[in-house]
Design a protein around this motif. Structure first.
Motif, PDB file in Angstrom:
ATOM      1  N   TYR A  24       0.751  -1.115   0.030  1.00 60.46           N
ATOM      2  CA  TYR A  24      -0.176   0.083   0.067  1.00 60.46           C
ATOM      3  C   TYR A  24       0.756   1.308  -0.028  1.00 60.46           C
ATOM      4  CZ  TYR A  24      -3.608  -3.473   0.633  1.00 60.46           C
ATOM      5  OH  TYR A  24      -4.587  -4.583   0.519  1.00 60.46           O
ATOM      6  N   LYS A  25       2.055   1.225  -0.638  1.00 64.42           N
ATOM      7  CA  LYS A  25       2.946   2.333  -0.872  1.00 64.42           C
ATOM      8  C   LYS A  25       2.874   2.638  -2.133  1.00 64.42           C
ATOM      9  CE  LYS A  25       6.562   0.665   1.111  1.00 64.42           C
ATOM     10  NZ  LYS A  25       7.822   0.755   1.561  1.00 64.42           N
ATOM     11  N   LEU A  26       2.654   3.650  -2.665  1.00 66.65           N
ATOM     12  CA  LEU A  26       2.763   4.190  -4.192  1.00 66.65           C
ATOM     13  C   LEU A  26       4.111   4.276  -4.905  1.00 66.65           C
ATOM     14  CD1 LEU A  26       0.025   6.916  -4.206  1.00 66.65           C
ATOM     15  CD2 LEU A  26      -0.091   4.658  -4.957  1.00 66.65           C
ATOM     16  N   ASP A  51       8.259   5.784  -0.360  1.00 68.31           N
ATOM     17  CA  ASP A  51       7.309   6.311   0.725  1.00 68.31           C
ATOM     18  C   ASP A  51       7.628   5.770   1.973  1.00 68.31           C
ATOM     19  OD1 ASP A  51       5.497   7.666  -1.230  1.00 68.31           O
ATOM     20  OD2 ASP A  51       3.859   6.655  -1.114  1.00 68.31           O
ATOM     21  N   THR A  52       7.316   6.438   3.018  1.00 66.87           N
ATOM     22  CA  THR A  52       7.368   5.882   4.532  1.00 66.87           C
ATOM     23  C   THR A  52       6.342   4.827   4.776  1.00 66.87           C
ATOM     24  OG1 THR A  52       6.295   7.671   5.301  1.00 66.87           O
ATOM     25  CG2 THR A  52       8.603   7.865   5.384  1.00 66.87           C
ATOM     26  N   PRO A  53       6.856   3.624   5.355  1.00 67.73           N
ATOM     27  CA  PRO A  53       5.817   2.886   5.781  1.00 67.73           C
ATOM     28  C   PRO A  53       4.606   3.397   6.799  1.00 67.73           C
ATOM     29  CG  PRO A  53       7.825   2.226   6.655  1.00 67.73           C
ATOM     30  CD  PRO A  53       8.095   3.474   5.917  1.00 67.73           C
ATOM     31  N   ARG A  54       3.245   3.139   6.497  1.00 66.78           N
ATOM     32  CA  ARG A  54       2.182   3.677   7.338  1.00 66.78           C
ATOM     33  C   ARG A  54       2.072   2.819   8.456  1.00 66.78           C
ATOM     34  NH1 ARG A  54       0.043   8.176   4.248  1.00 66.78           N
ATOM     35  NH2 ARG A  54       1.319   8.418   2.674  1.00 66.78           N
TER      36      ARG A  54
END
Length: 813
Positions: A214-216, A220-223
């Motif tokens: 779920y990173k574009l 992107d930093t991990p959510r």
């Protein structure tokens, strides 16, 4: 860019010599509230039939009209598809419509936000949370709970969008459908009776996001974890589609194994998501399914609460530029650049362009982009129109040496209620808007020195259909008709007890305008102008004659240019004239007649194949059917090409019968001319693609002999071509043989081949080969038959078999 506000509201009249009205818009509607111009008058006339829908409409902009003349209507159970046909075998004056439907999926769509077990645990946790902001938000959000449980199920369609012409295996339009529970699928109608789902894009996109955690992008930093409610919401919003739109067809280059480059057609589908991201899917044509997906790129738009998108396509100095126009529920509108690799002649913007930046809380409901030519600047320009509340926002984009010029403003005073639907005729730039009270506005752009202004007219549907409420409008591809979804309006100040949804049609052009547009057409294809030919058909069936001015203009065109398009138009007019003079059948056609003597199979050798006509199963909504070809005991080739001549033998020789015979002779002469022209094309392909004494599956010698058999036919081009081919064939004949008895099949008829033992095979109208199998294709109007391509066929024969009908331009199924 430069900002210049053009005239707001009102309806300025056209001063003499200021600007010529756009093509085909000399005529127009009832008195507009704002002072109408005498130069633009529209007479909206009702066109039967009114098509009753089985279910209520759903979603935003529920009506769409495709380039191949199919109207899609989003309802709570299915997408109803109404295909307009210009039927040459029917004498009824009503519009002929073929109905099909794309059913809604039976199972609810659950977006993939993580492993099934973990998602189920999280849902249980959120539903039983002691924090009401979490539990209430979760329980009432239908994206999280599409199946409903205690709430009613989410049935129906939110939006549908047609691709350009030439995207499916038959060269027709694909249908992208978005359900209320957020499932985005692509469908094709390959056999005319049934819609097939080719791909589920929601499922594929969910899998891609799952694999990418779920990173574009990798940067992107991990959510947070799925158990965090904000992360649970984020994963849903990044794959909840709001709208989707198709681009025009573009060309990509593909490198083959021998390092040769070949051009491959491709089309883009942009999908706007709830969080403002846009997924741009690239599909290779023809689109067959999952294997045709080339790539998928995600763009971050940065727009909060996005509501609508549209492709911005602009041609400047033979360079095609493209981008995406995105509108927000809060008001702003902007164009985003779309970067694509390996697309030939494709350019985009360097940076986003803001068209309207005010957060004025007027939601953008619909956006249309119309290419126009600026008569003062002498260059192409792009007009963007957007429905915002009860107003129309417009923006004129023009590329000059100084850069991109942007002129924008709003048109006010159009509707007293919000605009529920907007559609545009891209051929002349006319825009139509409607509100729910049955009022439609026609806006005609008029160029000024600086930018433009709009001339607008009011069409009161209540004066055409009676008291109605409107739910959506769509204009036909050539601007001849306006389709409207209506329900009953108020009577004596009371609302109706039940709602009956109907799709009704009104004319936007006169017969004279339609005929002029067909004669001056740059498309030169009757199938792509079915709405115009239907207006012409209606006029001829009513008046029972072809107007003198049309006959003379068509004969001039045939003499001056000789294009086969004008011969096909002439054939169409003669066939409709023939039908208009037929007597209506005295009894119902389907009722069996017990008085008729039985016909032995040996007496009518062609009867065995006539079943193919009935198996098409079209449910045409035409009230009066004139004498049709079904069940009359004719050969199938006669039902295909010469059904008009055959039916003239009924009854005695009256003056009307003489007239019918005369028209029949003209029809046969035009058909023979078109056949000979296509034969020359086939022989040209044979000459270009064969070596000396090479045997092709095409009966070359038979076609040559057939062309030269008529002493009255003297065509120097044909003689020279046949001479070269016969020299190449070196006295070889390469005849076709009957697959049942191995006897030679002589080429004596363009429609069928009969061997010495009486076996009859139908001939393919595209290659003139005999179709020696039980399965073959027919054109949309049952004019002709064609064989299926065989695996051993060379590329040039397969290319010939992809062609449309040589008599009516219709695609072949």
């Amino acid at each position: 860019g430069k900002m210049a506000a053009a005239e707001r509201g009102g309806s300025p009249s056209l001063s003499a010599g200021e600007e010529e009205p756009p093509l085909g818009l000399d005529s127009l509607v009832e008195e507009a509230a704002a002072a109408p111009s005498a130069g633009f008058r529209l007479t909206a006339v009702r066109r039967e039939p009114a098509v009753r829908l089985q279910h209520g409409v759903s979603g935003l902009e529920p009506l769409a009209w495709s380039e191949d003349h199919r109207v899609s209507v989003s309802t709570v159970r299915s997408i109803a598809v109404l295909e307009q046909l210009s039927d040459v075998h029917s004498g009824g004056q009503e519009m002929v419509i073929h109905r099909t439907a794309v059913p809604a999926p039976s199972a609810a769509c659950l977006l993939k936000v993580g492993p099934k077990k973990e998602v189920a645990e999280c849902k249980e946790k959120f539903a039983n949370s002691v924090d009401p902001t979490v539990s209430q938000t979760f329980m009432l959000d239908r994206v999280f709970n599409p199946e409903g449980k205690s709430l009613p199920p989410m049935r129906g369609f939110k939006y549908s969008s047609w691709s350009p012409l030439g995207c499916d295996a038959n060269g027709r339009c694909l249908l992208a459908a978005l359900t209320m529970d957020n499932r985005l699928t692509i469908h094709a109608n390959l056999n005319r009776l049934q819609w097939v789902q080719l791909v589920d894009l929601t499922e594929i996109y969910g899998e891609r996001l799952y694999e990418a955690s779920y990173k574009l992008s990798k940067a992107d930093t991990p959510r947070g974890e799925l158990g965090d409610f904000s992360e649970f919401q984020r994963r849903h919003s990044m794959q909840t589609p709001v709208r989707m739109e198709w681009s025009g067809i573009c060309t990509t280059q593909q490198v083959k194994h021998n390092n040769e480059c070949r051009d491959v057609g491709s089309v883009l589908l942009a999908v706007l998501f709830e969080n403002g991201n846009i997924a741009v899917w690239q599909f290779q044509l023809p689109f067959l399914g999952k294997e045709s997906i080339t790539s998928c790129n995600t763009i971050e738009s940065g727009i909060n609460s996005p509501s609508v998108l549209s492709w911005w396509e602009y041609e400047h100095n033979n360079r095609k530029m493209s981008g995406l126009i995105v509108g927000s529920a809060f008001g702003p509108v902007k164009i985003l650049p779309v970067n694509l690799k390996a697309v030939k002649g494709y350019f985009t913007l360097r940076q986003p362009v803001v068209l309207w930046q005010e957060m004025d809380q007027l939601p953008v409901h619909s956006i249309k982009c119309i290419p126009l030519y600026h008569p003062y600047q002498k260059c192409s320009c792009s007009l963007v129109v957007a429905a915002r509340g009860a107003y129309v926002f417009w923006c004129l984009l023009l590329i000059s040496k100084a850069g991109l010029n942007v002129h924008n403003s709003h048109v006010t005073g159009l509707h007293s209620l919000p605009i529920v639907s907007m559609t545009a005729d891209k051929q002349n730039g006319t825009v139509y808007t409607c509100s729910s009270d049955g009022k439609v506005r026609q806006l005609i752009p008029i160029f000024t020195d600086v930018a433009l202004k709009f001339e607008h007219q009011l069409i009161k549907l209540s004066e055409v259909f009676g008291s109605v409420r409107t739910h959506g409008i769509a204009v036909s591809p050539c601007g001849a008709y306006l389709a409207v979804i209506t329900t009953e309006g108020m009577t004596n100040g009371l609302h109706p007890v039940n709602k009956n949804y109907q799709v009704q049609f009104v004319t936007l052009k006169t017969f004279e305008e339609a005929a002029a547009q067909l004669l001056e057409s740059s498309v030169q294809n009757l199938f792509r102008q079915v709405d115009l030919t239907d207006l012409v058909r209606w006029k001829i069936l009513k008046d029972k004659h072809i107007p003198q001015f049309l006959q003379e203009a068509l004969d001039k065109k045939i003499e001056s240019c000789g294009s086969t398009y004008f011969w096909r138009f002439k054939l169409f007019l003669l066939r409709i004239l023939y039908q208009s003079m037929q007597k209506a059948p005295s009894e119902v056609m389907w009722r069996p007649s017990h008085e008729d003597a039985k016909i032995l199979v040996s007496d009518s050798p062609g009867m065995g194949s006539t079943e193919d006509d009935q198996e098409e199963g079209t449910s045409k909504q035409a009230s009066k059917q004139s004498l049709c070809d079904a069940g009359k005991g004719m050969d199938i080739d006669d039902t295909a090409d010469d059904s008009l001549p055959q039916s003239s033998d009924v009854g005695g020789r009256e003056p009307m019968e003489e007239k019918l015979l005369e028209i029949q002779a003209q029809i046969e002469a035009v058909e023979m001319h078109l056949t000979r022209e296509h034969m020359k094309r086939v022989l040209g392909e044979v000459y270009l693609h064969t070596w000396i004494t090479e045997n092709t599956s095409i009966p070359t010698r038979g076609v040559c002999d057939f062309l030269m058999s008529n002493d009255g036919y003297d065509d120097r081009t044909a003689r020279v071509l046949i001479g070269h081919i016969l020299k190449k064939m070196n006295k070889q004949t390469f005849p076709e043989h009957c697959s049942l008895c191995k006897e030679i099949l002589p080429f004596t008829d363009r429609k069928q081949a009969v061997c010495s033992n009486g076996h009859i095979w139908l001939r393919c109208f595209l290659t003139y080969q005999s179709c020696q199998s039980m399965v073959y294709r027919r054109c949309l109007l049952h004019d002709s038959i064609a064989r299926h391509p065989a695996p051993e066929d060379p590329e040039w024969i397969k290319r010939l078999l992809q062609g449309p009908c040589t008599f009516c331009d219709s695609p072949v199924f």
